[in-house]
Design a protein around this motif. Structure first.
Motif, PDB file in Angstrom:
ATOM      1  N   LYS A   1     -22.128  -2.136  33.122  1.00 50.56           N
ATOM      2  CA  LYS A   1     -21.752  -0.753  32.865  1.00 50.56           C
ATOM      3  C   LYS A   1     -22.714  -0.144  31.843  1.00 50.56           C
ATOM      4  O   LYS A   1     -22.952  -0.728  30.794  1.00 50.56           O
ATOM      5  CB  LYS A   1     -20.322  -0.715  32.341  1.00 50.56           C
ATOM      6  CG  LYS A   1     -19.791   0.657  32.091  1.00 50.56           C
ATOM      7  CD  LYS A   1     -18.349   0.554  31.646  1.00 50.56           C
ATOM      8  CE  LYS A   1     -17.839   1.878  31.170  1.00 50.56           C
ATOM      9  NZ  LYS A   1     -16.468   1.823  30.702  1.00 50.56           N
ATOM     10  N   ARG A   2     -23.280   1.033  32.154  1.00 52.92           N
ATOM     11  CA  ARG A   2     -24.203   1.723  31.254  1.00 52.92           C
ATOM     12  C   ARG A   2     -23.721   3.152  31.030  1.00 52.92           C
ATOM     13  O   ARG A   2     -23.241   3.798  31.951  1.00 52.92           O
ATOM     14  CB  ARG A   2     -25.610   1.785  31.860  1.00 52.92           C
ATOM     15  CG  ARG A   2     -26.283   0.467  32.113  1.00 52.92           C
ATOM     16  CD  ARG A   2     -27.098  -0.057  30.956  1.00 52.92           C
ATOM     17  NE  ARG A   2     -27.774   0.991  30.222  1.00 52.92           N
ATOM     18  CZ  ARG A   2     -28.982   0.892  29.735  1.00 52.92           C
ATOM     19  NH1 ARG A   2     -29.684  -0.177  29.921  1.00 52.92           N
ATOM     20  NH2 ARG A   2     -29.513   1.870  29.038  1.00 52.92           N
TER      21      ARG A   2
ATOM     22  N   CYS B   1     -21.340   7.533  33.403  1.00 52.14           N
ATOM     23  CA  CYS B   1     -21.088   6.092  33.379  1.00 52.14           C
ATOM     24  C   CYS B   1     -21.553   5.518  34.708  1.00 52.14           C
ATOM     25  O   CYS B   1     -21.148   5.986  35.771  1.00 52.14           O
ATOM     26  CB  CYS B   1     -19.606   5.815  33.172  1.00 52.14           C
ATOM     27  SG  CYS B   1     -19.204   4.068  33.136  1.00 52.14           S
ATOM     28  N   VAL B   2     -22.430   4.533  34.647  1.00 52.66           N
ATOM     29  CA  VAL B   2     -22.960   3.897  35.854  1.00 52.66           C
ATOM     30  C   VAL B   2     -22.571   2.427  35.830  1.00 52.66           C
ATOM     31  O   VAL B   2     -22.780   1.736  34.830  1.00 52.66           O
ATOM     32  CB  VAL B   2     -24.498   4.043  35.917  1.00 52.66           C
ATOM     33  CG1 VAL B   2     -25.060   3.347  37.132  1.00 52.66           C
ATOM     34  CG2 VAL B   2     -24.889   5.510  35.903  1.00 52.66           C
ATOM     35  N   CYS B   3     -22.009   1.974  36.913  1.00 50.26           N
ATOM     36  CA  CYS B   3     -21.680   0.557  37.067  1.00 50.26           C
ATOM     37  C   CYS B   3     -22.525   0.016  38.212  1.00 50.26           C
ATOM     38  O   CYS B   3     -22.395   0.481  39.347  1.00 50.26           O
ATOM     39  CB  CYS B   3     -20.206   0.364  37.362  1.00 50.26           C
ATOM     40  SG  CYS B   3     -19.139   0.837  36.000  1.00 50.26           S
ATOM     41  N   GLY B   4     -23.394  -0.922  37.914  1.00 44.62           N
ATOM     42  CA  GLY B   4     -24.304  -1.436  38.936  1.00 44.62           C
ATOM     43  C   GLY B   4     -25.255  -0.336  39.338  1.00 44.62           C
ATOM     44  O   GLY B   4     -25.919   0.262  38.503  1.00 44.62           O
ATOM     45  N   SER B   5     -25.279  -0.007  40.618  1.00 44.49           N
ATOM     46  CA  SER B   5     -26.177   1.039  41.091  1.00 44.49           C
ATOM     47  C   SER B   5     -25.430   2.291  41.525  1.00 44.49           C
ATOM     48  O   SER B   5     -26.013   3.176  42.139  1.00 44.49           O
ATOM     49  CB  SER B   5     -27.012   0.505  42.257  1.00 44.49           C
ATOM     50  OG  SER B   5     -26.153   0.156  43.325  1.00 44.49           O
ATOM     51  N   SER B   6     -24.142   2.381  41.197  1.00 45.41           N
ATOM     52  CA  SER B   6     -23.389   3.550  41.647  1.00 45.41           C
ATOM     53  C   SER B   6     -22.786   4.328  40.482  1.00 45.41           C
ATOM     54  O   SER B   6     -22.397   3.770  39.468  1.00 45.41           O
ATOM     55  CB  SER B   6     -22.282   3.136  42.623  1.00 45.41           C
ATOM     56  OG  SER B   6     -21.375   2.285  41.977  1.00 45.41           O
TER      57      SER B   6
END
Length: 109
Positions: free
Chosen positions: A2-3, A52-57
């Protein structure tokens, strides 16, 4: 993984919103999303979002009205300060180069 990022609405291209993705104040990517995916109050140029990005989505895009207003105010202040610092026509040195037609260049005396 998570970014968290900040995203700023740069422009619309037809029904697509172009978001500039920032990480620690630097633009690191551009994200294209459908206009309708944006929270309605944030559908204006310069709107700021938490991304908020989790993985590539993309997982979450939330509008930050306070940050949007703060950035708009700071931008306007910078513009006003720069405009104040520009020399005005009254500040221009009086011309002695004949550019205004009052010089003696080309006289036939």
């Amino acid at each position: 993984m998570k970014r968290q990022y900040t995203a700023v609405l740069d422009r619309f291209e037809e029904d697509t919103a172009v978001l500039l993705v920032e990480d620690e104040g630097e633009v690191v990517d551009e994200l294209l999303v459908d206009r309708w995916e944006l929270p309605e109050p944030g559908r204006e140029q310069g709107a700021v979002f938490d991304l908020c990005v989790c993985g590539s989505s993309l997982r979450l895009l939330s509008y930050r009205p306070g940050e949007t207003e703060a950035r708009a105010t700071a931008s306007q202040s910078r513009f006003d300060r720069l405009a104040r610092d520009l020399p005005s026509a009254d500040d221009a040195p009086s011309g002695t180069d004949g550019a205004d037609g009052s010089g003696d260049e080309g006289s036939t005396e």
